[in-house]
Scaffold this motif. Structure first.
Motif, PDB file in Angstrom:
ATOM      1  N   ALA A  94      18.385  -2.752  27.290  1.00 56.57           N
ATOM      2  CA  ALA A  94      18.090  -3.479  26.050  1.00 56.57           C
ATOM      3  C   ALA A  94      16.583  -3.707  25.908  1.00 56.57           C
ATOM      4  O   ALA A  94      16.021  -3.613  24.808  1.00 56.57           O
ATOM      5  N   ILE A  95      15.910  -3.971  27.026  1.00 57.64           N
ATOM      6  CA  ILE A  95      14.448  -4.134  27.005  1.00 57.64           C
ATOM      7  C   ILE A  95      13.795  -2.813  26.565  1.00 57.64           C
ATOM      8  O   ILE A  95      12.903  -2.796  25.711  1.00 57.64           O
ATOM      9  N   SER A  96      14.265  -1.713  27.134  1.00 57.47           N
ATOM     10  CA  SER A  96      13.711  -0.394  26.770  1.00 57.47           C
ATOM     11  C   SER A  96      13.915  -0.103  25.288  1.00 57.47           C
ATOM     12  O   SER A  96      13.035   0.458  24.626  1.00 57.47           O
ATOM     13  N   LEU A  97      15.078  -0.499  24.786  1.00 60.13           N
ATOM     14  CA  LEU A  97      15.396  -0.272  23.370  1.00 60.13           C
ATOM     15  C   LEU A  97      14.373  -0.983  22.483  1.00 60.13           C
ATOM     16  O   LEU A  97      13.836  -0.397  21.527  1.00 60.13           O
ATOM     17  N   VAL A  98      14.086  -2.235  22.810  1.00 57.07           N
ATOM     18  CA  VAL A  98      13.124  -3.016  22.017  1.00 57.07           C
ATOM     19  C   VAL A  98      11.726  -2.406  22.143  1.00 57.07           C
ATOM     20  O   VAL A  98      11.020  -2.220  21.144  1.00 57.07           O
ATOM     21  N   ILE A  99      11.347  -2.057  23.369  1.00 58.54           N
ATOM     22  CA  ILE A  99      10.003  -1.502  23.580  1.00 58.54           C
ATOM     23  C   ILE A  99       9.846  -0.176  22.828  1.00 58.54           C
ATOM     24  O   ILE A  99       8.838   0.058  22.163  1.00 58.54           O
ATOM     25  N   SER A 233       2.123  -1.360  34.792  1.00 59.57           N
ATOM     26  CA  SER A 233       1.645  -0.015  34.464  1.00 59.57           C
ATOM     27  C   SER A 233       2.486   1.088  35.115  1.00 59.57           C
ATOM     28  O   SER A 233       2.252   2.255  34.850  1.00 59.57           O
ATOM     29  N   LEU A 234       3.442   0.736  35.954  1.00 63.13           N
ATOM     30  CA  LEU A 234       4.188   1.784  36.665  1.00 63.13           C
ATOM     31  C   LEU A 234       5.567   2.079  36.081  1.00 63.13           C
ATOM     32  O   LEU A 234       6.364   2.781  36.696  1.00 63.13           O
ATOM     33  N   SER A 235       5.871   1.549  34.914  1.00 65.39           N
ATOM     34  CA  SER A 235       7.202   1.757  34.290  1.00 65.39           C
ATOM     35  C   SER A 235       8.323   1.290  35.205  1.00 65.39           C
ATOM     36  O   SER A 235       9.349   1.949  35.343  1.00 65.39           O
ATOM     37  N   ILE A 236       8.082   0.134  35.864  1.00 65.91           N
ATOM     38  CA  ILE A 236       9.083  -0.406  36.779  1.00 65.91           C
ATOM     39  C   ILE A 236       9.891  -1.472  36.034  1.00 65.91           C
ATOM     40  O   ILE A 236       9.372  -2.150  35.159  1.00 65.91           O
ATOM     41  N   ALA A 237      11.166  -1.596  36.398  1.00 65.43           N
ATOM     42  CA  ALA A 237      12.056  -2.676  35.917  1.00 65.43           C
ATOM     43  C   ALA A 237      12.477  -2.514  34.477  1.00 65.43           C
ATOM     44  O   ALA A 237      12.951  -3.461  33.886  1.00 65.43           O
ATOM     45  N   PHE A 238      12.237  -1.360  33.876  1.00 68.65           N
ATOM     46  CA  PHE A 238      12.979  -1.137  32.648  1.00 68.65           C
ATOM     47  C   PHE A 238      13.705   0.203  32.661  1.00 68.65           C
ATOM     48  O   PHE A 238      13.772   0.912  31.677  1.00 68.65           O
ATOM     49  N   ALA A 239      14.283   0.468  33.822  1.00 68.98           N
ATOM     50  CA  ALA A 239      15.332   1.481  33.967  1.00 68.98           C
ATOM     51  C   ALA A 239      14.856   2.936  33.986  1.00 68.98           C
ATOM     52  O   ALA A 239      15.644   3.835  34.239  1.00 68.98           O
ATOM     53  N   ILE A 240      13.575   3.165  33.746  1.00 68.79           N
ATOM     54  CA  ILE A 240      13.106   4.542  33.615  1.00 68.79           C
ATOM     55  C   ILE A 240      13.182   5.295  34.942  1.00 68.79           C
ATOM     56  O   ILE A 240      13.720   6.398  35.021  1.00 68.79           O
ATOM     57  N   MET A 241      12.607   4.692  35.987  1.00 68.16           N
ATOM     58  CA  MET A 241      12.527   5.408  37.264  1.00 68.16           C
ATOM     59  C   MET A 241      13.910   5.629  37.879  1.00 68.16           C
ATOM     60  O   MET A 241      14.149   6.636  38.545  1.00 68.16           O
ATOM     61  N   ILE A 242      14.823   4.682  37.634  1.00 65.14           N
ATOM     62  CA  ILE A 242      16.202   4.860  38.123  1.00 65.14           C
ATOM     63  C   ILE A 242      16.820   6.082  37.416  1.00 65.14           C
ATOM     64  O   ILE A 242      17.416   6.951  38.045  1.00 65.14           O
ATOM     65  N   THR A 243      16.634   6.138  36.093  1.00 63.08           N
ATOM     66  CA  THR A 243      17.205   7.248  35.322  1.00 63.08           C
ATOM     67  C   THR A 243      16.590   8.581  35.754  1.00 63.08           C
ATOM     68  O   THR A 243      17.313   9.552  36.005  1.00 63.08           O
ATOM     69  N   TYR A 244      15.258   8.634  35.850  1.00 61.86           N
ATOM     70  CA  TYR A 244      14.601   9.892  36.220  1.00 61.86           C
ATOM     71  C   TYR A 244      15.012  10.345  37.630  1.00 61.86           C
ATOM     72  O   TYR A 244      15.199  11.543  37.877  1.00 61.86           O
ATOM     73  N   VAL A 474      14.099 -12.713  20.708  1.00 63.80           N
ATOM     74  CA  VAL A 474      14.223 -11.317  21.159  1.00 63.80           C
ATOM     75  C   VAL A 474      14.326 -11.252  22.693  1.00 63.80           C
ATOM     76  O   VAL A 474      15.168 -10.532  23.241  1.00 63.80           O
ATOM     77  N   ALA A 475      13.476 -12.041  23.376  1.00 62.25           N
ATOM     78  CA  ALA A 475      13.507 -12.037  24.849  1.00 62.25           C
ATOM     79  C   ALA A 475      14.863 -12.522  25.369  1.00 62.25           C
ATOM     80  O   ALA A 475      15.377 -12.010  26.369  1.00 62.25           O
ATOM     81  N   ALA A 476      15.447 -13.507  24.675  1.00 66.04           N
ATOM     82  CA  ALA A 476      16.765 -14.006  25.096  1.00 66.04           C
ATOM     83  C   ALA A 476      17.866 -13.024  24.693  1.00 66.04           C
ATOM     84  O   ALA A 476      18.833 -12.823  25.437  1.00 66.04           O
ATOM     85  N   ALA A 477      17.698 -12.411  23.519  1.00 66.28           N
ATOM     86  CA  ALA A 477      18.752 -11.511  23.008  1.00 66.28           C
ATOM     87  C   ALA A 477      18.971 -10.309  23.928  1.00 66.28           C
ATOM     88  O   ALA A 477      20.110  -9.857  24.087  1.00 66.28           O
ATOM     89  N   VAL A 478      17.901  -9.789  24.527  1.00 73.18           N
ATOM     90  CA  VAL A 478      18.083  -8.631  25.411  1.00 73.18           C
ATOM     91  C   VAL A 478      18.906  -8.998  26.644  1.00 73.18           C
ATOM     92  O   VAL A 478      19.699  -8.199  27.145  1.00 73.18           O
ATOM     93  N   LEU A 479      18.735 -10.239  27.126  1.00 70.78           N
ATOM     94  CA  LEU A 479      19.521 -10.700  28.272  1.00 70.78           C
ATOM     95  C   LEU A 479      20.989 -10.858  27.873  1.00 70.78           C
ATOM     96  O   LEU A 479      21.906 -10.400  28.588  1.00 70.78           O
TER      97      LEU A 479
END
Lengths: 513, 40
Positions: A94-99, A233-244, A474-479
């Motif tokens: 959900a965070i990635s979606l907003v970003i 700056s490392l794209s951590i904690a919004f699911a990218i590195m897990i997916t890749y 928005v910050a609460a909605a993603v959670l």
């Protein structure tokens, strides 16, 4: 219905370029130089490298291990890790979606400016051109004021590129795009940096950037800033590195890849710092003022200060302008592709859809949603959403991720065994301490600081109601979205792991015993 | 540029760019070793 085979990267270099392309984004160019300057100048490199080694690379290795071991997008990987961890994956999605919705608009601005630079369309007043002529910004925060065609057109082009790349899949789309974009970005940026350091006054800018203030090393705020810079700056904690990492083949050096991606991202940040401050030194010398009077960051640095600098270049202003904004465009595009792919992969995994269907069903509504930021009032929404989703969304998701894995589920050792089993470089006790103690403490402190600042001082000059609606809600909605999406069930066959990881685990457990 | 700024710049480059070079070199060495193990 059987689960389609998961696509894989063609080569390790392809994965690394995609991971580096995701990490190198706009923040490397417009955030790092100012953060380093404000936090001890040259002395900042010590806490920065320390943070890279004790948080950045350990977190990369952790997310690579989760994605590789559990072979799925973040929700699926966390669900396979533990039945009660899936919501964390959806929260990150959900965070990635907003970003992605607002990041695409910034990439579109960079695209527009790549064209504007050829003719220096901003003329004598880059600030008025950007906010007035180009964005047609409304005076009232919260008022939409209608779409801005000059932003909508490049935005449509950006989404077209992103969706075409993703429709082609992991190997023929994402990997191929990054194989072209990242070397081009590095070469383009190197040309710019070489030109910037040869400008009159550049030495003054570099002196301001690198002159160390060692007293800063005793200031906790400097260390928190270093960890914050590494973390964001490392794209951590919004699911990218897990997916890749879920697209990696069985035998792959996870830890070594984390080292390369982490240091490559830091290397580009250092290069950006040199280029930006050399250019700022030139600007200060041209205007006869001190460097500290021209230091800027964020949107202001890229779209106001840099056009001003480019207009005063001794020669080839148009060419260097195109190279600068072209660099922003490439850095932004490679990151945007990774952010959208995390959402696409999660939807595809959950519903058992092939990549193409997931791209179209997810990407088109997301592209439509991003039109909010292409309105006359869009820049205010973008600014507030960005502040709150980073400060509270990503920071909180990162903190919850390490606490959940290290302390609640206690799966760090299991993940370490997996990473050690496939990697050439072994993770030692330092990894457990880095993720179990150092990272939670630094992220927790940062989250509390963000909370204190936002509650006591608010953000910018925006009305409280606007900050509440576009920021806190928005910050609460993603959670809430994360928790709600985790309640939807999976097909039983999706939750079964492919054999290779089970085999690999058996082998590693045998080795360890 | 002052001497201390030059020294810090050199140290920063050595740490960060040196770290990248060492990581890449290590990965290449490991990959070559694996290839040799498979063929040998």
């Amino acid at each position: 219905m059987s689960q389609p085979a998961r696509e894989q990267w063609g080569t390790r270099a392809g994965f690394l370029l995609a991971a580096i392309g995701s990490a190198i984004g706009l923040g490397n160019i417009w955030r790092f130089p100012a953060v380093a300057y404000d936090n001890g100048g040259g002395a900042f490199f010590l806490p920065y490298v320390f943070a890279l080694l004790t948080a950045g690379i350990p977190l990369l290795a952790l997310e690579y291990a989760i994605g590789h071991r559990f072979r799925g997008s973040a929700p699926l990987a966390f669900r396979r890790l533990h039945a009660r961890a899936e919501w964390l994956g959806w929260w990150q999605i959900a965070i990635s979606l907003v970003i992605a919705s607002y990041y695409a608009v910034i990439v579109a601005w960079a695209g527009s400016y790549t064209v504007f630079a050829a003719t220096e369309a901003w003329a004598d007043d880059p600030e008025d051109f950007f906010f007035g002529s180009y964005l047609q910004q409304t005076a009232e925060a919260g008022a939409l004021g209608g779409l801005v065609p000059a932003v909508v057109v490049p935005l449509v082009a950006v989404w077209a590129v992103v969706l075409i790349v993703l429709l082609r899949g992991v190997r023929r789309g994402i990997e191929l795009a990054n194989r072209i974009m990242i070397p081009t970005l590095v070469i383009t940026f190197l040309v710019l940096v070489v030109r910037a350091v040869s400008l009159p006054g550049a030495a003054g800018g570099l002196d301001a950037f690198f002159r160390p203030d060692f007293a800063g090393l005793f200031d906790p705020a400097v260390w928190v800033a270093a960890y914050g810079q590494i973390f964001f700056s490392l794209s951590i904690a919004f699911a990218i590195m897990i997916t890749y990492a879920s697209y990696l083949p069985r035998r792959t050096d996870l830890t070594g890849s984390g080292m390369i991606a982490g240091f490559a991202n830091a290397s580009f940040e250092l290069l950006a710092g040199i280029g930006v401050f050399a250019a700022l030194g030139f600007m200060a010398a041209t205007q006869g003022i001190a460097v500290d009077e021209v230091v800027a960051d964020g949107i202001g640095l890229a779209f106001v200060v840099f056009p001003e600098i480019l207009s005063t270049f001794p020669a080839l202003q148009g060419l260097f302008g195109v190279l600068f904004f072209g660099s922003l465009l490439l850095a932004g595009l490679s990151s945007l592709i990774s952010i959208v792919q995390t959402v696409v992969a999660a939807v595809g995994d959950k519903l058992g859809w092939p990549q193409r269907r997931a791209v179209l069903v997810t990407g088109l509504p997301l592209a439509a949603a991003s039109l909010l930021y292409a309105t006359r009032g869009g820049v205010a929404y973008l600014d507030v959403v960005d502040y709150f989703i980073n400060g509270f969304g990503i920071a909180a998701a990162g903190l919850v991720e390490v606490v959940l894995i290290a302390w609640v589920l206690r799966t760090l050792d299991r993940l370490r065994r997996h990473a050690d089993g496939v990697s050439d470089m072994r993770l030692g006790w330092w990894w457990t301490i880095a993720l179990g103690v150092v990272t939670p403490v630094m992220l927790g402190y940062q989250l509390l600081e963000n909370l204190r600042t936002a509650v006591l001082a608010g953000y910018g000059d925006y009305p409280v109601a606007f900050q509440a609606g576009a920021g806190w809600v928005v910050a609460a909605a993603v959670l809430v979205a994360g928790l709600a999406l985790a309640r939807q069930g999976w097909r039983a066959d999706v939750l079964q792991l492919e054999d290779f990881t089970v085999e690999a685990d058996r082998r590693f457990l045998k080795d360890a015993s | 540029m002052s001497g201390e700024a030059i020294a810090t710049m050199a140290a920063g480059m050595l740490l960060i760019w040196g770290g990248l070079a060492a990581s890449v070199a290590h990965a290449l060495r490991a990959s070559r070793r694996r290839r040799d193990d498979r063929s040998g």
